[in-house]
Design a protein around this motif. Structure first.
Motif, PDB file in Angstrom:
ATOM      1  N   MET A 254      39.977  29.654  -6.393  1.00 44.41           N
ATOM      2  CA  MET A 254      40.095  28.231  -6.085  1.00 44.41           C
ATOM      3  C   MET A 254      40.929  28.035  -4.816  1.00 44.41           C
ATOM      4  N   ASP A 255      40.725  26.902  -4.174  1.00 49.39           N
ATOM      5  CA  ASP A 255      41.123  26.750  -2.779  1.00 49.39           C
ATOM      6  C   ASP A 255      42.618  26.721  -2.518  1.00 49.39           C
ATOM      7  N   GLN A 256      43.446  26.611  -3.544  1.00 45.70           N
ATOM      8  CA  GLN A 256      44.893  26.671  -3.288  1.00 45.70           C
ATOM      9  C   GLN A 256      45.300  28.054  -2.795  1.00 45.70           C
ATOM     10  N   ALA A 257      44.682  29.084  -3.344  1.00 47.35           N
ATOM     11  CA  ALA A 257      44.969  30.454  -2.914  1.00 47.35           C
ATOM     12  C   ALA A 257      44.182  30.756  -1.644  1.00 47.35           C
ATOM     13  N   LYS A 258      44.808  31.493  -0.726  1.00 51.20           N
ATOM     14  CA  LYS A 258      44.194  31.826   0.547  1.00 51.20           C
ATOM     15  C   LYS A 258      43.866  33.310   0.591  1.00 51.20           C
ATOM     16  N   ILE A 259      42.632  33.640   0.921  1.00 48.34           N
ATOM     17  CA  ILE A 259      42.140  35.008   0.830  1.00 48.34           C
ATOM     18  C   ILE A 259      43.021  35.993   1.583  1.00 48.34           C
ATOM     19  N   ASP A 260      43.463  35.635   2.793  1.00 47.41           N
ATOM     20  CA  ASP A 260      44.256  36.589   3.571  1.00 47.41           C
ATOM     21  C   ASP A 260      45.637  36.796   2.952  1.00 47.41           C
ATOM     22  N   GLU A 261      46.218  35.746   2.370  1.00 42.39           N
ATOM     23  CA  GLU A 261      47.498  35.914   1.677  1.00 42.39           C
ATOM     24  C   GLU A 261      47.328  36.674   0.361  1.00 42.39           C
ATOM     25  N   VAL A 262      46.251  36.384  -0.366  1.00 38.62           N
ATOM     26  CA  VAL A 262      45.963  37.101  -1.608  1.00 38.62           C
ATOM     27  C   VAL A 262      45.801  38.586  -1.329  1.00 38.62           C
ATOM     28  N   ALA A 263      45.104  38.910  -0.241  1.00 35.68           N
ATOM     29  CA  ALA A 263      44.825  40.307   0.096  1.00 35.68           C
ATOM     30  C   ALA A 263      46.096  41.111   0.353  1.00 35.68           C
ATOM     31  N   LYS A 264      47.115  40.455   0.868  1.00 29.39           N
ATOM     32  CA  LYS A 264      48.374  41.161   1.128  1.00 29.39           C
ATOM     33  C   LYS A 264      49.017  41.666  -0.158  1.00 29.39           C
ATOM     34  N   PRO A 280      39.909  31.798   5.804  1.00 29.05           N
ATOM     35  CA  PRO A 280      41.237  31.995   6.393  1.00 29.05           C
ATOM     36  C   PRO A 280      41.315  31.345   7.772  1.00 29.05           C
ATOM     37  N   LEU A 281      42.465  30.793   8.075  1.00 25.28           N
ATOM     38  CA  LEU A 281      42.642  30.101   9.347  1.00 25.28           C
ATOM     39  C   LEU A 281      42.301  31.001  10.525  1.00 25.28           C
ATOM     40  N   ALA A 282      42.649  32.284  10.432  1.00 23.30           N
ATOM     41  CA  ALA A 282      42.402  33.219  11.532  1.00 23.30           C
ATOM     42  C   ALA A 282      40.922  33.403  11.812  1.00 23.30           C
ATOM     43  N   ASN A 283      40.055  33.020  10.883  1.00 23.81           N
ATOM     44  CA  ASN A 283      38.616  33.179  11.071  1.00 23.81           C
ATOM     45  C   ASN A 283      37.947  31.936  11.619  1.00 23.81           C
ATOM     46  N   TYR A 284      38.707  30.832  11.742  1.00 25.36           N
ATOM     47  CA  TYR A 284      38.159  29.641  12.381  1.00 25.36           C
ATOM     48  C   TYR A 284      38.140  29.848  13.888  1.00 25.36           C
ATOM     49  N   ASN A 285      37.086  29.322  14.531  1.00 26.67           N
ATOM     50  CA  ASN A 285      36.966  29.537  15.972  1.00 26.67           C
ATOM     51  C   ASN A 285      37.195  28.276  16.787  1.00 26.67           C
ATOM     52  N   THR A 286      37.894  27.288  16.228  1.00 22.54           N
ATOM     53  CA  THR A 286      38.221  26.102  17.011  1.00 22.54           C
ATOM     54  C   THR A 286      39.405  26.418  17.934  1.00 22.54           C
TER      55      THR A 286
END
Length: 387
Positions: A254-264, A280-286
């Motif tokens: 669910m969206d409260q957890a962030k994949i890159d933080e979970v992975a750590k 993950p924010l790092a994967n956005y290209n804006t």
């Protein structure tokens, strides 16, 4: 002559002192925050308030901001509510009465509902970081909901994991209010799409650091997919322990957890193979996202998260709304000014390209989905997954 020179020096010194004093005496507006700053969700709370601090520091270092001819700086007053709605209400009263905060941020639905019980009466704007649709459906005129509705993710999350792994799901998410909202909405969608719930065992992600018992209980029913999520760190522990116990299936996060933080915590992206969650924010290209990630890395360890970036943006939006409203202490005028203020926010301060707000207070951004496939994050579009 000597006396005249003395008076001149005193006059110059007084003028300089007054000038310096005037520059240093910019008025200060206090922005309140109540959220979890201790316990299992402390990192989540710190990430949210750090976004506010980053923006406030930038604004203050640039000389503050002008509203109706007056110069202001921003002070963030953050209080710990330990994820408790009742404590959030106590903090809200204190922030308004003691600190005169016209705006209070909170990063959880329980805290939002607690503040909404009296914010219109007491006169402060609630800036809510939760994706529970009911926050704005209540009709509270002094509420802004920052992220997209979590209901946008339900069908895509279910379809991706069900097609890849199977129809048997175990619920092993957190026990706080937000997790309960997710469960209430997601389980019927899963069943409607032909899935079954073979086990249900929510756990308190805010207190426990050992989830083996709870995870073992749901794995005994041999699920294909586990539905997990709460704050990122405890979610990572649940995932890690599920893998250590032999689970080979996928995770709906669910969206409260962030994949890159979970992975750590869970053991890297490999441990999250088959997971779906928010991008993950790092994967956005804006341009705004790329700049923010770089800005974060300059002064912080760890991962730049969406909650930090959204709060960074929200603080700039609030500043511009105060300028549009011509007031730093009229919450109704500030709320009414947000549609125009969105046009004033520079792209570099807007990582998610938020461009609109609904009449009932939902800020608009098109959500995307992250799927972990072959050890990498693959971005999916929500519009490609319809019921």
């Amino acid at each position: 002559m000597k006396l005249t020179r003395t008076f001149r020096r005193l006059a110059v010194a007084s003028a300089v002192a007054l000038a310096l004093g005037g520059a240093a005496q910019a008025d200060e507006v206090t922005i309140g925050f109540t959220g979890p700053l201790s316990g299992g969700a402390a990192l989540y709370g710190e990430n949210t308030v750090e976004g506010l601090r980053m923006a406030a520091n930038e604004i203050n270092e640039a000389g503050g901001f002008d509203v109706d001819g007056e110069n202001y700086t921003i002070k963030i007053e953050a209080l710990d509510d330990k994820y408790s709605p009742s404590q959030a209400a106590v903090n809200g009263k204190r922030l308004v009465q003691q600190y005169k905060a016209p705006v209070i941020f909170t990063p959880h639905s329980g805290g939002t509902f607690a503040l909404q019980a009296f914010n219109e009466r007491d006169g402060f704007l609630v800036m809510s970081y939760t994706s529970v649709p009911a926050v704005t459906a209540k009709g509270n005129k002094l509420t802004v909901k920052i992220p997209p509705n979590f209901t946008d993710y339900l069908v895509p999350f279910a379809k991706i994991t069900m097609d890849r792994f199977g129809k048997n799901m175990a619920v092993a998410n957190a026990t706080h209010d937000y997790a309960k909202y997710w469960t209430k909405e997601f389980v019927p969608v899963w069943r409607k799409m032909g899935g079954e719930v073979v086990a249900t065992n929510p756990m308190d992600y805010n207190k426990s650091a050992d989830y083996y018992t709870g995870v073992s209980k749901v794995l005994a029913e041999k699920p294909d997919v586990m539905f997990v999520g709460g704050a990122s760190e405890p979610t990572g522990l649940v995932v890690r322990q599920a893998r250590e116990l032999g689970f080979k299936g996928g995770f709906v996060i669910m969206d409260q957890a962030k994949i890159d933080e979970v992975a750590k915590v869970s053991g890297g992206l490999e441990s999250l193979e088959g997971s779906v969650g928010v991008v993950p924010l790092a994967n956005y290209n804006t341009p705004g996202a790329e700049r923010f990630v770089k800005l974060w890395k300059e002064k912080h360890d760890g991962v730049a998260t969406s909650e930090t970036a959204y709060h960074y943006f929200a603080m700039y939006l609030l500043m511009h709304a105060m300028q549009e409203a011509g007031s730093v202490d009229d919450p109704a005028a500030i709320r009414a000014a947000i549609p125009e203020a969105l046009k004033d926010v520079d792209a570099k301060h807007n990582p998610y390209d938020v461009t609109a707000i609904t009449d009932d207070g939902n800020l608009g951004a098109e959500p995307q989905i992250a799927e972990v496939k072959d050890g990498k994050v693959v971005i999916r579009e929500t519009r490609d997954y319809k019921e």
